[in-house]
Design an enzyme around this catalytic site. Structure first.
Site, short mmCIF file in Angstrom:
data_model
loop_
_atom_site.label_atom_id
_atom_site.label_comp_id
_atom_site.label_asym_id
_atom_site.label_seq_id
_atom_site.Cartn_x
_atom_site.Cartn_y
_atom_site.Cartn_z
N HIS A 1 11.74 6.86 -6.98
CA HIS A 1 11.79 5.70 -7.88
C HIS A 1 11.11 4.50 -7.27
O HIS A 1 11.18 4.27 -6.07
CB HIS A 1 13.24 5.36 -8.22
CG HIS A 1 13.94 6.42 -9.00
ND1 HIS A 1 15.31 6.53 -9.05
CD2 HIS A 1 13.46 7.45 -9.75
CE1 HIS A 1 15.64 7.57 -9.80
NE2 HIS A 1 14.53 8.13 -10.24
N ALA B 1 2.19 14.97 -14.08
CA ALA B 1 3.48 15.20 -13.45
C ALA B 1 3.58 14.35 -12.18
O ALA B 1 2.68 13.59 -11.85
CB ALA B 1 3.64 16.68 -13.11
N GLU C 1 -0.42 -26.32 11.36
CA GLU C 1 0.03 -25.00 10.90
C GLU C 1 1.23 -25.14 9.96
O GLU C 1 2.15 -25.93 10.21
CB GLU C 1 0.42 -24.12 12.09
CG GLU C 1 -0.77 -23.72 12.96
CD GLU C 1 -0.35 -22.70 14.01
OE1 GLU C 1 0.86 -22.42 14.14
OE2 GLU C 1 -1.24 -22.17 14.72
N ARG D 1 19.32 25.51 -9.44
CA ARG D 1 18.59 24.82 -10.50
C ARG D 1 19.32 25.01 -11.82
O ARG D 1 20.10 25.94 -12.01
CB ARG D 1 17.17 25.41 -10.61
CG ARG D 1 16.19 24.54 -11.41
CD ARG D 1 15.76 23.30 -10.65
NE ARG D 1 14.59 22.68 -11.28
CZ ARG D 1 14.64 21.64 -12.10
NH1 ARG D 1 15.80 21.10 -12.39
NH2 ARG D 1 13.54 21.14 -12.61
N THR E 1 12.08 20.36 -18.95
CA THR E 1 11.19 21.24 -18.22
C THR E 1 11.67 22.69 -18.29
O THR E 1 12.84 22.96 -18.02
CB THR E 1 11.10 20.81 -16.74
OG1 THR E 1 10.61 19.47 -16.69
CG2 THR E 1 10.15 21.71 -15.97
N TYR F 1 3.15 34.33 0.86
CA TYR F 1 3.59 34.06 2.23
C TYR F 1 4.68 35.04 2.68
O TYR F 1 5.44 34.72 3.61
CB TYR F 1 4.10 32.61 2.34
CG TYR F 1 3.02 31.61 2.61
CD1 TYR F 1 2.80 31.09 3.89
CD2 TYR F 1 2.18 31.19 1.59
CE1 TYR F 1 1.80 30.19 4.13
CE2 TYR F 1 1.16 30.28 1.81
CZ TYR F 1 0.98 29.77 3.09
OH TYR F 1 -0.03 28.87 3.35
#
Length: 1089
Positions: free
Chosen positions: A747, A260, A116, A377, A346, A362
């Site tokens: 990433h 995307a 081995e 944002r 964007t 919803y």
């Protein structure tokens, strides 16, 4: 993540098929899955009943032998019993608990312990490392300290063949040659098939043959387009304990189909804190902050959406998150954090549309589960997006708090977790366009002053061959200056215009883009704006032409796809004038990136990327979309230099750093996003050493992340005093240490392979070496401000008065998208729309049309009549098309002649269609009009016939040259039978048949022909199917829809004749003279004038 683990059975199969070795035993294996029938498995693998066997789980579990998850030297009955006992049961491996479902069964190999061995190959930035130890098995211990190591350094263009003889020196002499050759063969496959990790323990050599008993391997997933054939159909399993849920699989499928990035990992389905974050780097930071503030146990998910997803994609993503969020109740209610940094390109308002649609859907469940929503944002059109989001919160009556760039990115986390109060009235930034539309006089004056000196990059006047050489007027530590000029690879008009706008606002005297190059387009010029003036930008098919004609260009910005980015970068570095190459694409195979790094070192070129937005030098130069649109450039004061330079892994976070630095210091001097891949072209250290040499840079900011060891290199140099400037540092990904199973962040390089690569360990080390490390990303700005204030107080930084930048006119397209202007459309269409995620016919998605089997008839109903007709109408329309498709050769005469003259399909088809008129096929409209007017006016059929005779008019739709009562037209019989069987009412058909009785009594061939029967039955359909009013039906008939039906059907036959003539290779048709009667005057007199 690029380096992804594969199952043992997959790894062994790839090696067996691709290693060229006479000594490797290419054994057999049986894979067992959750649904595998163990009783029928021997039918496919008969050896199971004859051999002694080995069985073990195949689910990326480490140290299976020590965990008791290995059964050896047993017969199939024992193996089957063992699998039955283990399958579906939970097992704990380290901190992770998961359910065992997959196994691998192989023949047992009798061998001795001394046969081995241990063998491992793994990759790093500049080399592959081969480790070999002359002992193997589960008790090998600390192999890193025991094994012989050989580093195979990356070279360009190809790696050299390593000398592995020293590795096997301690192995038995009689097998050293076998081992040496096997290792060479294995490494060749490792390199060519883009493995990133490969461990064999034990590797057994017995009786002169090599056996791979136990295997762990990882492949570079991004290399699939290179290695698909050699790999075969590879499935990358989830980490043990992280079996993908249906929702996770659904998002993964969306991600695979999209340009995307859509990621979702469910951590705790019953948790109360949910996130919906834009951007890979931002998504990690939000998770970090939640964990830092004590919310780790309640964090329900990790995920991101980025790369400008469509409204439909964000809707599906948001709907999936909300469906998971509302599965279970929580007594304290729940929190949804819709966050993100400042986007580069964007349209924030556009991406919010999908989220708003899901929230609206919803509404009741959001209220039922007591869900509070916190939104933060920034980026293009974010003010409009936030305004709409606020309105939706009010309309739905839900607890929603909305913030923009005036608020630190992660501040909403503390608010959501009730660690800090929610401001009652947050400061709101000005509207997107407020500073873009300056006064006309100011803009015009600025334009006149500047436009004369602007160079538009048109190349040399005589296009002579100019020497390509590197600039010698720029310091080595300077990446860009006010003279830096680029060539853009790819059709990227928005990026180019953004760079030109940046040039204008920075008062550059010349454009930073000299030209564009794109191999799929011919040489031409494109229009752009430099301020108010239009300029022409040359676009070249060949990069060599662009370089030759623009020797001033020292930077290549490559927007090439992952498949062509490597070749374009290699070509760019062949030109001495190029100092910097920026590679925007992500997903470039790691082996290619490592070669690019080596080539760049040889050429003295700096690479930014791959997987980056680029970099920026305020007041001088920016790469592509870096810094975002002009509103963000102005807001972050990127039009002039500050005193702080940063380097970041994340491109998406670069804008957030611009914002943080602007709000806490005098601004950015330079910023570079090196890219999120495991091996970026340049490292943190490369740029920090440049910053250290630049006297204008006073403070350095480093935003690292989990995975890799680059931050340690920087920290050690700080500790040794080789870097003297203060570094404010933070490594994102601290939350990874709190998860029980591996979670792959956005990433490729954001994954720790050992404890030292965790973000927590890095932050601790950096703080110990003297870097300024905040307690969390949330306080990064505070730490930076403290350092900046020290420089101001000491007089090393002097605060200068702000000078307003020139205004830049807004592009028409962007102004319209923002809703600032309106313009009447040149065209209107009410039947189809292909702008969304799916093609729509009259409001019906194409997928529904296919799923519901509407067929050609249904599509005609949608596109011609804007409505869904009854099913019998579908079939009727299709029958009409079938019976009118062809009319022997005579009807297609012009098409045939045109085809035989060598014309193309469109020309030949058009020639045939132009023949259609009242005398040939165009009688349907007039037939419908004549019969309808007669019927509606109450004329008796006999009176109708007599009146038409008196007027000297033919009855359209009556009569046939060949067919008659005695030789009926089968086409008309088919239509009549179908209509009578399926239409609710056919009064016009009955009227026409009565007319036929009268006309055929005079002459048997005056039958109701196919034109006539289609005309009258079509009117019956329109009037009595229940889909049209009488007025609507008449309008369609008047428009000419009936002839449209004939033209569509006959086009099928014309195309058939064209193909037939081409297939038969028929030559030019020349009409015979004897078939023409020439009738000329007997004489012609000429008169002199």
């Amino acid at each position: 993540m690029s380096a992804k683990a594969i199952s043992e059975v997959t790894g062994k199969d790839i090696l067996a098929r691709n290693i060229q070795s006479d000594t490797l035993h290419k054994g057999v294996a049986a894979a067992v899955y959750k649904s595998t029938d163990l009783d029928s498995l021997p039918i496919e693998h008969p050896w199971l009943l004859t051999d002694q066997l080995v069985v073990k789980p195949d689910q990326l579990i480490k140290r299976r032998g020590k965990l008791g998850l290995l059964l050896v030297n047993r017969n199939y009955g024992e193996v089957k019993k063992w699998i039955s006992e283990k399958r579906g049961k939970a097992v704990t491996a380290g901190k992770t608990t998961g359910v065992i479902t997959n196994f691998i069964i192989e023949p047992f190999l009798p061998h001795k312990q001394e046969e081995e061995f241990y063998l491992c190959i793994h990759s790093s930035r500049d080399k592959d490392t081969i480790l070999f130890f002359h002992e193997g098995g589960i008790d090998i211990g600390d192999v890193d300290s025991k094994a012989q190591k050989l580093d195979v350094h990356i070279s360009y263009p190809e790696s050299t063949v390593p000398d592995v003889s020293k590795l096997v020196a301690k192995a038995p002499a009689k097998i050293q040659s076998i081992l040496t050759q096997f290792i060479l063969n294995l490494y060749e496959v490792y390199r060519k098939l883009c493995f990133t990790y490969l461990e064999i323990n034990p590797l057994v050599i017995t009786n002169g043959n090599v056996f791979i008993l136990d295997l762990a391997a990882k492949l570079d997933q991004t290399a699939e387009f290179l290695c698909k054939v050699q790999w075969g159909d590879v499935i990358f399993p989830p980490p043990f304990g992280r079996e993908a849920s249906p929702e996770e699989n659904y998002i993964a499928e969306l991600d695979a189909k999209s340009g995307a990035s859509l990621k979702l990992t469910v951590l705790n389905e019953k948790g109360r804190i949910w996130t919906m974050v834009a951007g890979g780097g931002a998504s990690v930071i939000y998770s970090d902050t939640i964990c830092d503030l004590g919310g780790a146990s309640e964090l329900a998910n990790y995920g991101e959406y980025s790369g400008a997803p469509t409204e439909g994609q964000t809707y599906e993503y948001a709907k999936t998150v909300l469906s998971l969020m509302t599965k279970h109740h929580h007594e304290e209610g729940k929190v949804l954090i819709i966050g993100g940094g400042i986007a580069n390109f964007t349209n924030v308002a556009a991406t919010f549309k999908g989220i708003i649609k899901a929230l609206t859907e919803y509404k009741e469940k959001l209220t039922e589960h007591k869900i509070a929503i916190f939104v933060r944002r920034g980026g293009p059109n974010y003010q409009e997006g936030l305004r709409v989001m606020r309105d939706v919160g009010n309309d739905l009556g839900i607890d929603m708090h909305v913030f923009g760039t005036e608020t630190h990115m992660t501040a909403i986390v503390a608010m959501a977790l009730k660690k800090k109060p929610v401001p009652k009235k947050p400061t709101q930034d000005t509207a997107t366009a407020s500073f873009l539309l300056g006064s006309a006089s100011q803009s015009a004056t600025m334009s006149k002053k500047r436009s004369k000196s602007v160079t538009s990059g048109t190349g040399s006047a005589n296009d002579t061959l100019l020497e390509s050489r590197r600039r010698d007027d720029i310091p080595a530590h300077t990446l860009f200056d006010e003279k830096s000029t680029s060539i853009i690879w790819g059709m990227q008009p928005k990026a180019v215009q953004g760079m030109l706008d940046f040039d204008y606002i920075c008062s550059r005297s010349s454009a930073s883009v000299a030209a564009m190059t794109y191999p799929f387009s011919g040489d031409h010029k494109q229009k752009f704006y430099f301020g108010h003036e239009e300029i022409l930008m040359p676009l070249y098919k060949n990069m060599a032409d662009a370089m030759r004609k623009h020797p001033e260009a020292d930077t290549l910005i490559s927007f090439a796809s992952l498949r062509s980015a490597y070749d374009s970068a290699v070509e760019a570095m062949s030109f001495p004038q190029i100092r910097t190459v920026a590679i925007i694409a992500e997903g470039i195979p790691e082996n290619q990136t490592r070669k690019l790094i080596k080539l760049a070192q040889l050429k003295g070129v700096r690479i930014i990327g791959p997987a980056t937005v680029g970099g920026i030098k305020p007041g001088c130069f920016k790469i592509g979309h870096t810094g975002g649109m002009i509103d963000n450039v102005v807001a972050s004061k990127l039009y002039r230099a500050g005193s702080v330079a940063y380097v970041s892994r994340s491109g998406g976070m670069s804008n957030e750093l611009n914002n943080i630095i602007c709000k806490n210091t005098n601004g950015v001097y330079e910023g570079v996003a090196i890219g999120g891949d495991r091996y970026p072209g340049t490292t943190f250290l490369d740029h920090i050493l440049r910053y250290e040499q630049n006297p204008d840079i006073k403070i350095i900011v480093m935003l690292g992340e989990v995975g890799g060891v680059e931050e340690y290199v920087v920290g050690n140099l700080v500790k040794e005093g080789k870097i003297s400037k203060p570094i404010v540092a933070w490594c994102i990904g601290t939350c990874a240490s709190m998860f029980n199973s591996d979670v792959q962040f956005g990433h490729a390089g954001a994954s720790a392979h050992n404890d030292s690569e965790t973000a927590m360990a890095k932050n601790k080390f950096l703080k110990e070496t003297g870097c300024r490390v905040p307690d969390s990303f949330d306080s990064l700005g505070d730490e930076l401000k403290a350092v900046y204030d020290e420089f101001v107080e000491s007089g090393q930084i002097k605060v200068l008065p702000e000078m307003p930048p020139p205004t830049v006119p807004m592009d028409y397209s962007w102004a319209r998208e923002l809703g600032l202007i309106r313009k009447p459309a040149s065209f209107m269409s009410s039947i189809c729309d292909e702008r969304g995620d799916e093609l729509m016919y009259a409001g019906m998605p194409i997928s529904s049309i296919i799923d519901e089997n509407l067929g050609i008839g249904g599509v005609l109903g949608l596109l011609w009549f804007q409505r869904r007709l009854p099913e019998y109408a579908f079939k009727y329309l299709e029958i009409c098309l079938m019976v009118t498709a062809d009319h022997a050769v005579s009807g297609a005469h012009n098409t045939i002649v045109c085809s035989r003259a060598g014309k193309d399909l469109v020309s030949s088809l058009t020639s045939g269609l132009l023949t259609i008129g009242e005398r040939f096929g165009g009688a349907l409209d007039l037939a419908a009009k004549q019969f309808t007017e007669a019927y509606d006016s109450g004329q008796h059929p006999n009176d109708f016939v007599n009146n038409m005779r008196k007027k000297g008019q033919l009855i359209m739709g009556i009569g046939h040259r060949v067919k008659s009562l005695n030789n009926p037209d089968k086409r008309t019989e088919i239509i009549k039978e179908y209509v009578k069987a399926h239409f609710p009412s056919t009064p016009l058909l009955e009227y026409a048949l009565k007319v036929e009785k009268i006309t055929t009594s005079k002459k048997p061939n005056l039958i109701l022909n196919v034109d006539g029967v289609i005309a009258v039955t079509f009117v019956d359909l329109m009037r009595f199917c229940g889909c049209f009013t009488r007025e609507e039906a008449q309008e369609f008939i008047d428009i000419g829809v009936l002839n449209g039906l004939f033209v569509l059907g006959r086009s099928v036959g014309f195309i058939g004749h064209f193909l037939d003539q081409k297939r038969l290779k028929q030559g030019l048709y020349r009409h015979p003279w004897d078939d023409i009667t020439y009738v000329l005057p007997e004489h012609t007199e000429y008169e002199e004038r």
